[in-house]
Design a protein around this motif. Structure first.
Motif, PDB file in Angstrom:
ATOM      1  N   LEU A  24      18.546  67.713  51.217  1.00  0.00           N
ATOM      2  CA  LEU A  24      19.534  69.122  50.265  1.00  0.00           C
ATOM      3  C   LEU A  24      20.649  69.349  49.052  1.00  0.00           C
ATOM      4  CD1 LEU A  24      18.296  72.945  49.937  1.00  0.00           C
ATOM      5  CD2 LEU A  24      20.196  72.465  51.806  1.00  0.00           C
ATOM      6  N   ALA A  25      21.495  68.208  49.354  1.00  0.00           N
ATOM      7  CA  ALA A  25      21.950  67.783  47.812  1.00  0.00           C
ATOM      8  C   ALA A  25      21.345  67.389  46.688  1.00  0.00           C
ATOM      9  CB  ALA A  25      23.649  67.246  48.302  1.00  0.00           C
ATOM     10  N   SER A  28      19.253  69.531  45.348  1.00  0.00           N
ATOM     11  CA  SER A  28      19.658  70.280  44.206  1.00  0.00           C
ATOM     12  C   SER A  28      20.603  70.315  42.842  1.00  0.00           C
ATOM     13  CB  SER A  28      21.000  71.492  44.924  1.00  0.00           C
ATOM     14  OG  SER A  28      20.607  72.124  46.022  1.00  0.00           O
ATOM     15  N   LEU A  32      19.571  70.916  39.369  1.00  0.00           N
ATOM     16  CA  LEU A  32      20.611  71.608  38.403  1.00  0.00           C
ATOM     17  C   LEU A  32      20.483  70.726  36.860  1.00  0.00           C
ATOM     18  CD1 LEU A  32      22.144  73.043  38.770  1.00  0.00           C
ATOM     19  CD2 LEU A  32      24.353  71.752  39.221  1.00  0.00           C
TER      20      LEU A  32
END
Length: 152
Positions: A24-25, A28, A32
């Protein structure tokens, strides 16, 4: 068998949660960075469009002036305006006028937040003759707008 073995191991859920958090990081961070890059490119595109229309307006004002005041043309050929700044320090423009054969090139150049663009207007010279009462010819020049060109 494998599932029963994994269920007996302590900390298995923590490893799964950490792996999911890592995935997930990474997703993300990727999204971004893509969003940031897209917004920077959109801002540059907006600045380029603004610079083009400012340059075009500057060239258009000069072209309109020259069309209305043909007598000013010999004085203005070869001149370049000073850099004019407005809307803060990040926006400026210049106008230059040059003659190329029987055409006059009016070049507007503008910069908005470091992004520059130009607009080039061509005026075409028309030669006109008037027959005077003594049957001599008088030559005079007028100019008409030929149009916008990308590169002179």
């Amino acid at each position: 068998m494998l599932s029963s073995y994994l269920k007996k191991q302590k900390g298995y859920a923590l490893v799964v949660i950490l792996m999911m958090f890592l995935i997930l990081a990474v997703l993300s961070a990727t999204l971004l960075s893509l969003w940031y890059f897209d917004s920077v490119m959109a801002q540059k595109k907006i600045c380029k469009l603004q610079a083009y229309y400012i340059a075009r307006s500057a060239a258009d004002v000069m072209g309109t002036h020259l069309l209305k005041n043909n007598d000013d043309i010999p004085e203005i050929i070869g001149l370049k305006s000073d850099e004019n700044t407005f809307f803060g320090e990040d926006t400026n423009f210049t106008v230059s006028v040059s003659k190329q054969g029987s055409k006059i090139l009016i070049q507007g150049r503008a910069a908005v937040e470091g992004v520059t663009d130009t607009a080039n207007l061509i005026l075409r010279e028309n030669i006109n003759y008037i027959t005077k009462p003594d049957e001599s010819l008088e030559v005079y020049y007028t100019y008409t707008r030929e149009g916008w060109v990308k590169e002179p």
